[in-house]
Structure formats: C-alpha cells, structure tokens
Design a protein around this motif. Sequence first.
Motif, PDB file in Angstrom:
ATOM      1  N   LEU A   3       0.827  -1.203   0.000  1.00 57.93           N
ATOM      2  CA  LEU A   3       0.000   0.000   0.000  1.00 57.93           C
ATOM      3  C   LEU A   3       0.864   1.259   0.000  1.00 57.93           C
ATOM      4  N   GLY A   4       1.977   1.210   0.693  1.00 57.34           N
ATOM      5  CA  GLY A   4       2.875   2.369   0.730  1.00 57.34           C
ATOM      6  C   GLY A   4       3.500   2.620  -0.621  1.00 57.34           C
ATOM      7  N   ALA A   5       3.769   1.578  -1.373  1.00 59.91           N
ATOM      8  CA  ALA A   5       4.392   1.742  -2.678  1.00 59.91           C
ATOM      9  C   ALA A   5       3.410   2.252  -3.699  1.00 59.91           C
ATOM     10  N   CYS A   6       2.138   2.005  -3.495  1.00 63.53           N
ATOM     11  CA  CYS A   6       1.138   2.431  -4.444  1.00 63.53           C
ATOM     12  C   CYS A   6       0.657   3.849  -4.197  1.00 63.53           C
ATOM     13  N   ALA A   7       1.008   4.447  -3.131  1.00 69.07           N
ATOM     14  CA  ALA A   7       0.533   5.794  -2.816  1.00 69.07           C
ATOM     15  C   ALA A   7       1.079   6.768  -3.835  1.00 69.07           C
ATOM     16  N   LYS A   8       0.369   7.861  -4.114  1.00 69.48           N
ATOM     17  CA  LYS A   8       0.808   8.861  -5.085  1.00 69.48           C
ATOM     18  C   LYS A   8       1.986   9.643  -4.513  1.00 69.48           C
ATOM     19  N   ALA A   9       2.937   9.879  -5.355  1.00 66.56           N
ATOM     20  CA  ALA A   9       4.088  10.672  -4.929  1.00 66.56           C
ATOM     21  C   ALA A   9       3.706  12.127  -4.897  1.00 66.56           C
ATOM     22  N   GLN A  10       4.164  12.845  -3.908  1.00 64.72           N
ATOM     23  CA  GLN A  10       3.854  14.268  -3.808  1.00 64.72           C
ATOM     24  C   GLN A  10       4.650  15.034  -4.850  1.00 64.72           C
ATOM     25  N   ALA A  11       4.024  16.033  -5.393  1.00 65.42           N
ATOM     26  CA  ALA A  11       4.702  16.875  -6.374  1.00 65.42           C
ATOM     27  C   ALA A  11       5.766  17.700  -5.643  1.00 65.42           C
ATOM     28  N   PRO A  12       6.948  17.880  -6.271  1.00 66.81           N
ATOM     29  CA  PRO A  12       7.984  18.662  -5.597  1.00 66.81           C
ATOM     30  C   PRO A  12       7.547  20.110  -5.423  1.00 66.81           C
ATOM     31  N   SER A  13       7.865  20.656  -4.273  1.00 67.69           N
ATOM     32  CA  SER A  13       7.483  22.036  -3.993  1.00 67.69           C
ATOM     33  C   SER A  13       8.413  22.978  -4.755  1.00 67.69           C
ATOM     34  N   ALA A  14       7.959  24.178  -4.956  1.00 73.35           N
ATOM     35  CA  ALA A  14       8.753  25.169  -5.685  1.00 73.35           C
ATOM     36  C   ALA A  14      10.005  25.499  -4.873  1.00 73.35           C
TER      37      ALA A  14
END
Length: 145
Positions: free
Chosen positions: A22-33
């Motif tokens: 489940l942890g591997a399937c989670a969406k990656a957060q977009a990098p912050s500016a």
Amino acid sequence: MNPTIAISRRSLLAAVSAAALLGACAKAQAPSAPATPQVSVVTVHRTAVPLTIELPGRTNAYLVAQVRARVDGIVLKRDYKEGTDVRAGQRLYKIDPAPYIASRDSAQATLEKAQANVAAPACTYAPSVTCDRPARPLIGDTTSV
C-alpha cells in the motif's frame, strides 16, 4: 510448534507485506517550488591594489665582514657581541699582554747593554772622561803608567 504462535507470525507477516504494498502504491507528492536564494549586491569601484607574492627562498649576504685580531696572542676576552655594530677605534678583543711585556723588557735590556758598551770605550781610553771606573791605559802607551 504452537499453532497460536504460527498464526500470529503468519498474520504479522501478512500485515507487514500489505503495508509495504500500500505504501508503494501511494501517489508521490509533487515537488514544492524551490525557495528563492538570498543574494547580496556589491558595487564595483576602481582602486589601486598592491600586488604581493610570497615565494619561498634563501638569501645570502652580498658583503661579509670577518672580525679578526690584527696581532698574535691569546684572546682573553671578546669585547663585542655577535651581530652588533662596531665603531672605528672600538676595542674588540683583549689579548694576553705577557708576551708583549716580556718582549719590551728584553728590548729595553738590549738597549741599556748597547748604551753601556758605547760608554765603556770612552772611559777606558780617555782618562779625561768622568767614569765610574778607573781608565785603562792604551796598549803601547807608556806615559800614563
């Protein structure tokens, strides 16, 4: 093996595997500016800057003065310190005076002996000269006998 322990191990293994999936399937957060960097501003002025370069090396004196006694003898004392300035006429060494005193006394004795030898013939052959000793007659002179 105890069946309750085997079940709990199986359930623990299943829970850990499910969490990993489940942890591997989670969406990656977009990098912050990226944060804006702090900068400083410098105004350029034209000025003269001395140019210095440090280089390793060795130096040798171009002029070396050796200090030596001008007479022979045994040095009793050195009257200057190494590396200090000396003046003209300043005494640098004290030399043992005994050999010079002996030489002077010998020369004085030789002079007195020579002066006595010069005065002796006048006393011997000229009776009119006042001497400390009596005059000797000349060889072949029969008048003063």
